[in-house]
Write a protein that holds these residues in place. Structure first.
Motif, PDB file in Angstrom:
ATOM      1  N   ARG A   1       9.059 -10.920  -2.495  1.00 40.22           N
ATOM      2  CA  ARG A   1       9.877 -11.535  -1.442  1.00 40.22           C
ATOM      3  C   ARG A   1       9.420 -12.967  -1.176  1.00 40.22           C
ATOM      4  NH1 ARG A   1      13.546  -8.774   1.566  1.00 40.22           N
ATOM      5  NH2 ARG A   1      13.619  -6.498   1.346  1.00 40.22           N
ATOM      6  N   LYS A   2       8.129 -13.210  -1.246  1.00 38.39           N
ATOM      7  CA  LYS A   2       7.613 -14.559  -0.992  1.00 38.39           C
ATOM      8  C   LYS A   2       8.071 -15.557  -2.043  1.00 38.39           C
ATOM      9  CE  LYS A   2       3.458 -13.021   1.464  1.00 38.39           C
ATOM     10  NZ  LYS A   2       1.961 -12.955   1.443  1.00 38.39           N
ATOM     11  N   VAL A   3       8.307 -15.077  -3.266  1.00 38.82           N
ATOM     12  CA  VAL A   3       8.737 -16.005  -4.318  1.00 38.82           C
ATOM     13  C   VAL A   3      10.251 -15.997  -4.531  1.00 38.82           C
ATOM     14  CG1 VAL A   3       6.511 -15.903  -5.490  1.00 38.82           C
ATOM     15  CG2 VAL A   3       8.346 -14.361  -6.207  1.00 38.82           C
ATOM     16  N   GLY A   4      10.994 -15.251  -3.690  1.00 35.15           N
ATOM     17  CA  GLY A   4      12.440 -15.411  -3.753  1.00 35.15           C
ATOM     18  C   GLY A   4      13.304 -14.171  -3.720  1.00 35.15           C
ATOM     19  N   ALA A   5      12.730 -12.967  -3.816  1.00 32.21           N
ATOM     20  CA  ALA A   5      13.560 -11.758  -3.799  1.00 32.21           C
ATOM     21  C   ALA A   5      14.186 -11.553  -2.423  1.00 32.21           C
ATOM     22  CB  ALA A   5      12.729 -10.540  -4.173  1.00 32.21           C
ATOM     23  N   VAL A   6      15.463 -11.170  -2.400  1.00 31.17           N
ATOM     24  CA  VAL A   6      16.150 -10.900  -1.131  1.00 31.17           C
ATOM     25  C   VAL A   6      16.148  -9.413  -0.800  1.00 31.17           C
ATOM     26  CG1 VAL A   6      17.630 -12.937  -1.361  1.00 31.17           C
ATOM     27  CG2 VAL A   6      18.437 -10.717  -2.226  1.00 31.17           C
ATOM     28  N   ALA A   7      15.797  -8.571  -1.784  1.00 33.07           N
ATOM     29  CA  ALA A   7      15.719  -7.129  -1.576  1.00 33.07           C
ATOM     30  C   ALA A   7      14.690  -6.557  -2.528  1.00 33.07           C
ATOM     31  CB  ALA A   7      17.079  -6.472  -1.810  1.00 33.07           C
ATOM     32  N   THR A   8      14.089  -5.432  -2.149  1.00 31.87           N
ATOM     33  CA  THR A   8      13.087  -4.793  -2.993  1.00 31.87           C
ATOM     34  C   THR A   8      13.347  -3.290  -3.055  1.00 31.87           C
ATOM     35  OG1 THR A   8      11.555  -4.500  -1.138  1.00 31.87           O
ATOM     36  CG2 THR A   8      11.324  -6.517  -2.442  1.00 31.87           C
ATOM     37  N   ILE A   9      12.906  -2.691  -4.160  1.00 28.46           N
ATOM     38  CA  ILE A   9      12.996  -1.242  -4.349  1.00 28.46           C
ATOM     39  C   ILE A   9      11.648  -0.749  -4.855  1.00 28.46           C
ATOM     40  CG2 ILE A   9      14.090   0.631  -5.637  1.00 28.46           C
ATOM     41  CD1 ILE A   9      16.564  -1.211  -5.931  1.00 28.46           C
ATOM     42  N   ASN A  10      11.047   0.167  -4.129  1.00 29.21           N
ATOM     43  CA  ASN A  10       9.828   0.813  -4.606  1.00 29.21           C
ATOM     44  C   ASN A  10      10.244   2.017  -5.447  1.00 29.21           C
ATOM     45  OD1 ASN A  10       7.464   2.415  -4.906  1.00 29.21           O
ATOM     46  ND2 ASN A  10       6.531   1.321  -3.194  1.00 29.21           N
ATOM     47  N   ALA A  11       9.964   1.948  -6.746  1.00 30.24           N
ATOM     48  CA  ALA A  11      10.437   2.967  -7.684  1.00 30.24           C
ATOM     49  C   ALA A  11       9.507   4.158  -7.798  1.00 30.24           C
ATOM     50  CB  ALA A  11      10.625   2.337  -9.063  1.00 30.24           C
ATOM     51  N   SER A  12       8.458   4.221  -6.988  1.00 33.99           N
ATOM     52  CA  SER A  12       7.553   5.365  -7.051  1.00 33.99           C
ATOM     53  C   SER A  12       8.237   6.607  -6.491  1.00 33.99           C
ATOM     54  CB  SER A  12       6.272   5.071  -6.270  1.00 33.99           C
ATOM     55  OG  SER A  12       6.554   4.835  -4.906  1.00 33.99           O
ATOM     56  N   GLY A  13       7.728   7.756  -6.866  1.00 35.08           N
ATOM     57  CA  GLY A  13       8.327   8.999  -6.386  1.00 35.08           C
ATOM     58  C   GLY A  13       9.615   9.319  -7.122  1.00 35.08           C
ATOM     59  N   ASP A  14      10.559   9.912  -6.419  1.00 40.14           N
ATOM     60  CA  ASP A  14      11.799  10.373  -7.030  1.00 40.14           C
ATOM     61  C   ASP A  14      12.975   9.445  -6.771  1.00 40.14           C
ATOM     62  OD1 ASP A  14      10.527  12.674  -7.965  1.00 40.14           O
ATOM     63  OD2 ASP A  14      10.838  13.711  -6.055  1.00 40.14           O
ATOM     64  N   LYS A  15      12.721   8.245  -6.319  1.00 43.17           N
ATOM     65  CA  LYS A  15      13.815   7.339  -5.976  1.00 43.17           C
ATOM     66  C   LYS A  15      14.655   7.008  -7.206  1.00 43.17           C
ATOM     67  CE  LYS A  15      14.788   3.285  -3.160  1.00 43.17           C
ATOM     68  NZ  LYS A  15      15.393   4.095  -2.113  1.00 43.17           N
ATOM     69  N   ASP A  16      15.974   7.078  -7.063  1.00 50.21           N
ATOM     70  CA  ASP A  16      16.895   6.746  -8.146  1.00 50.21           C
ATOM     71  C   ASP A  16      17.133   5.244  -8.123  1.00 50.21           C
ATOM     72  OD1 ASP A  16      19.223   6.258  -9.725  1.00 50.21           O
ATOM     73  OD2 ASP A  16      19.697   8.388  -9.620  1.00 50.21           O
ATOM     74  N   VAL A  17      16.479   4.530  -9.007  1.00 61.92           N
ATOM     75  CA  VAL A  17      16.535   3.067  -9.018  1.00 61.92           C
ATOM     76  C   VAL A  17      17.950   2.576  -9.296  1.00 61.92           C
ATOM     77  CG1 VAL A  17      15.756   1.010 -10.254  1.00 61.92           C
ATOM     78  CG2 VAL A  17      14.119   2.786  -9.619  1.00 61.92           C
ATOM     79  N   VAL A  18      18.623   3.200 -10.231  1.00 60.97           N
ATOM     80  CA  VAL A  18      19.968   2.760 -10.600  1.00 60.97           C
ATOM     81  C   VAL A  18      20.908   2.863  -9.401  1.00 60.97           C
ATOM     82  CG1 VAL A  18      21.960   3.241 -12.066  1.00 60.97           C
ATOM     83  CG2 VAL A  18      19.640   3.295 -13.033  1.00 60.97           C
TER      84      VAL A  18
END
Length: 346
Positions: A206-223
Motif C-alpha cells: 500500500r505504501k508503494v501504490g496498491a489501492v487494495a490488498t488480498i491476503n491469500a493465506s488460508g482458504d481465501k479464493d483469490v480469483v
C-alpha cells in the motif's frame, strides 16, 4: 579479488580469493560498488539454470565504475558510473538488430553464463551495447536494485502489459518484483491490487501504490476476491512470484480480453504449470512473458526516477557486506524481510 564462490550446487558458497577478471575485446571490467540479492541467484545456486558451469560466482544486479576497457570499446572510459541489464545482448543477431536485446540469441548474463557480481570486480561483455550510464545523483545501492527485478517489472508492466491509466492491475506476490510492479503500475495511473501471504508485505505494498490488498493465506479464493474488487476481473495481471498457484490465479482473475504477464521464474518442479486454457480461449486472454529489459529502454525509466514519479530507493531493504552474502543467498527461498537486500560493503 574477494568473491563468493560455490563449487557444488546446493552446497554452501564460500568467500575466496580468486584471480581478477580481464576485459574481453568488446567488454569492460566493473569495480562493483553494489550488488543486489535476487531469488534468481538462489535458483542458480540450486542448479536450476543450465548455463552455469562450476565453480561459479553468482550475482547479476550490479552497479559500479568502469575500471578496465577492451580494445574495441568506444563509448566508455575508466571511471564511468554504470549499471547493466541482467541480460546482455550481443548487438549483432536478429533479435538485437530488431531492438530485442532481452531475448538475444547469444545473450551474456553475469552470474549465469559468466561469473557474476558477488565479487569486488566483474567482467561484462558487449559493453557498447549494454552499459547504462548512471545519473550522478542516483546512488549505487538504488542503481543495483534496478538491475533485474525493477527493470523486468518496468518492461512487464509498461511494454509487455501495455498498462493504461484507470485499469485494474493484479500483482501476485509482493517480493522485489511484485513491489516494483506495484510502484510502476501505480505511477502509470492504474489501480493496483496486491496479493501476498503476509500482512507486513501487503502493508508495504500500500505504501508503494496498491489501492487494495488480498491476503491469500488460508482458504481465501483469490480469483473471486479480485473479481469482486474489480467488478469483473483485472485488465492486467502479473505473476511476480513464479509458482503454479500464482500463475493459475493470475490468468483466472482476468476479465475478458485481459492480459497476463509471467514475471516470476518457473523453475525446478514448476516448469509446466496448469493454466485455465478454457478461459484463455473463450475470453481471448493474452499470456505474455517478460525477460529483462534492453539497455536503451532504461532512459524512459530513468526519466521517471529523476522526476520522482518512481522511487525505487523505497524498495531497498538491508545493506549487507560481501561476507554476509553467502548466508543471505541460501536463505532466499524463505522470502524473509521487505524489499531488496543489497551488498554495499566489500
Amino acid at each position: 579479488m574477494k568473491a563468493v564462490l560455490f563449487e557444488q550446487f546446493g552446497q554452501p558458497p564460500k568467500m575466496q580469493n580468486v584471480v581478477d577478471p580481464t576485459p574481453s575485446p568488446a567488454g569492460v571490467v566493473i569495480k562493483v560498488e553494489a550488488t543486489g540479492l535476487c531469488r534468481s541467484d538462489w535458483h542458480g545456486w540450486m542448479g536450476h539454470d543450465a548455463d552455469i558451469v562450476l565453480p561459479h560466482v553468482p550475482g547479476h544486479e550490479l552497479a559500479g565504475t568502469v575500471s578496465a576497457l577492451g580494445k574495441l570499446v568506444t563509448q566508455w572510459k575508466v571511471g564511468d558510473r554504470v549499471t547493466v541489464p541482467f541480460v546482455g545482448g550481443c548487438g549483432r543477431c536478429f533479435e538485437c538488430t530488431s531492438g530485442n536485446h532481452q531475448v538475444c540469441e547469444h545473450q551474456f548474463q553475469p552470474g549465469f553464463t559468466a561469473w557474476g557480481s558477488f565479487a569486488e570486480y566483474v567482467a561484462v561483455d558487449f559493453a557498447d551495447t549494454n552499459l547504462v550510464r548512471l545519473p550522478e545523483k542516483l546512488d549505487f545501492a538504488t542503481a543495483a536494485s534496478l538491475g533485474c527485478r525493477f527493470v523486468t517489472s518496468f518492461r512487464a508492466v509498461v511494454d509487455q502489459g501495455r498498462v493504461k491509466p484507470g485499469e485494474w492491475v493484479a500483482v501476485h506476490g509482493c517480493g522485489g518484483v511484485g513491489l516494483s510492479a506495484i510502484m510502476i503500475a501505480a505511477a502509470a495511473g492504474a489501480n493496483v491490487i496486491a496479493i501476498d501471504l503476509t500482512d507486513d508485505k501487503l502493508e508495504f505494498a500500500r505504501k508503494v501504490g496498491a489501492v487494495a490488498t488480498i491476503n491469500a493465506s488460508g482458504d481465501k479464493d483469490v480469483v473471486d476476491a479480485v473479481r469482486e474488487i474489480t467488478k469483473g476481473g483485472a485488465h492486467l495481471s502479473l505473476d511476480a512470484l513464479g509458482h503454479p498457484t500464482t500463475c493459475f490465479n493470475s490468468i483466472a482473475n482476468l476479465r475478458r480480453r485481459g492480459r497476463h504477464v509471467q514475471v516470476g521464474l518457473m523453475l525446478g518442479d514448476h516448469h509446466h504449470p496448469r493454466i485455465p486454457m478454457d478461459k484463455v480461449i473463450a475470453h481471448e486472454l493474452e499470456i505474455l512473458g517478460s525477460h529483462g529489459m534492453q539497455a536503451f529502454r532504461y532512459q524512459a525509466m530513468m526519466e521517471m526516477i529523476d522526476a520522482g514519479t518512481l522511487k525505487p530507493q523505497m524498495l531497498v531493504g538491508k545493506h549487507l557486506s560481501l561476507d554476509e552474502a553467502p548466508a543471505a543467498l541460501m536463505a532466499m527461498d524463505r522470502f524473509e524481510g521487505l524489499g531488496i537486500s543489497v551488498v554495499t560493503r566489500f
